[in-house]
Design a protein around this motif. Structure first.
Motif, PDB file in Angstrom:
ATOM      1  N   HIS A  30       0.835  -1.205   0.000  1.00  0.00           N
ATOM      2  CA  HIS A  30       0.000   0.000   0.000  1.00  0.00           C
ATOM      3  C   HIS A  30       0.873   1.260   0.000  1.00  0.00           C
ATOM      4  O   HIS A  30       0.618   2.211  -0.757  1.00  0.00           O
ATOM      5  N   LYS A  40      -4.685   3.318 -11.326  1.00  0.00           N
ATOM      6  CA  LYS A  40      -5.679   2.462 -10.686  1.00  0.00           C
ATOM      7  C   LYS A  40      -5.641   1.036 -11.215  1.00  0.00           C
ATOM      8  O   LYS A  40      -5.770   0.087 -10.450  1.00  0.00           O
ATOM      9  N   PHE A  41      -5.481   0.856 -12.520  1.00  0.00           N
ATOM     10  CA  PHE A  41      -5.452  -0.495 -13.087  1.00  0.00           C
ATOM     11  C   PHE A  41      -4.295  -1.301 -12.502  1.00  0.00           C
ATOM     12  O   PHE A  41      -4.455  -2.467 -12.147  1.00  0.00           O
ATOM     13  N   ARG A  43      -2.883  -0.841  -9.605  1.00  0.00           N
ATOM     14  CA  ARG A  43      -3.209  -1.119  -8.201  1.00  0.00           C
ATOM     15  C   ARG A  43      -4.136  -2.316  -8.088  1.00  0.00           C
ATOM     16  O   ARG A  43      -3.971  -3.162  -7.219  1.00  0.00           O
ATOM     17  N   TYR A  44      -5.142  -2.357  -8.976  1.00  0.00           N
ATOM     18  CA  TYR A  44      -6.078  -3.491  -8.948  1.00  0.00           C
ATOM     19  C   TYR A  44      -5.360  -4.805  -9.210  1.00  0.00           C
ATOM     20  O   TYR A  44      -5.641  -5.817  -8.565  1.00  0.00           O
ATOM     21  N   ILE A  45      -4.426  -4.804 -10.143  1.00  0.00           N
ATOM     22  CA  ILE A  45      -3.674  -6.024 -10.450  1.00  0.00           C
ATOM     23  C   ILE A  45      -2.836  -6.452  -9.245  1.00  0.00           C
ATOM     24  O   ILE A  45      -2.827  -7.626  -8.867  1.00  0.00           O
ATOM     25  N   TRP A  47      -3.283  -5.747  -6.034  1.00  0.00           N
ATOM     26  CA  TRP A  47      -4.123  -6.222  -4.937  1.00  0.00           C
ATOM     27  C   TRP A  47      -4.778  -7.560  -5.264  1.00  0.00           C
ATOM     28  O   TRP A  47      -4.980  -8.394  -4.372  1.00  0.00           O
ATOM     29  N   ALA A  48      -5.101  -7.783  -6.545  1.00  0.00           N
ATOM     30  CA  ALA A  48      -5.679  -9.072  -6.939  1.00  0.00           C
ATOM     31  C   ALA A  48      -4.672 -10.203  -6.714  1.00  0.00           C
ATOM     32  O   ALA A  48      -5.023 -11.274  -6.210  1.00  0.00           O
TER      33      ALA A  48
END
Length: 73
Positions: A30, A40-41, A43-45, A47-48
């Motif tokens: 984080h 954002k994309f 970050r999503y990857i 965190w996934a």
């Protein structure tokens, strides 16, 4: 009495250790994402991937408990 539950105490302690490691890894990720201004994309990857690793660890624990409870393992 402590000797009777030594194995169970070890298992609980190890699980708590791994949970704390996942928490600290999440906090570090984080911080890096926040300071690096990652889109954002991305970050999503990130965190996934972290979530799937944690979910795999939890699934392994559930499967292990199920097998040991039924006498397989």
């Amino acid at each position: 009495m402590l000797n009777q539950y030594m194995e169970q105490i070890e298992v609980v302690g190890l699980n708590l250790f791994f949970a704390s490691i996942f928490f600290f890894i999440g906090m570090a990720i984080h911080d890096v994402l926040k300071q690096g201004e990652v889109p954002k994309f991305g970050r999503y990857i990130v965190w996934a991937v972290l979530f799937l690793g944690c979910a795999g660890f939890i699934a392994k624990g559930i499967i292990q408990m199920t097998w040991e409870g039924s006498g397989i393992g």
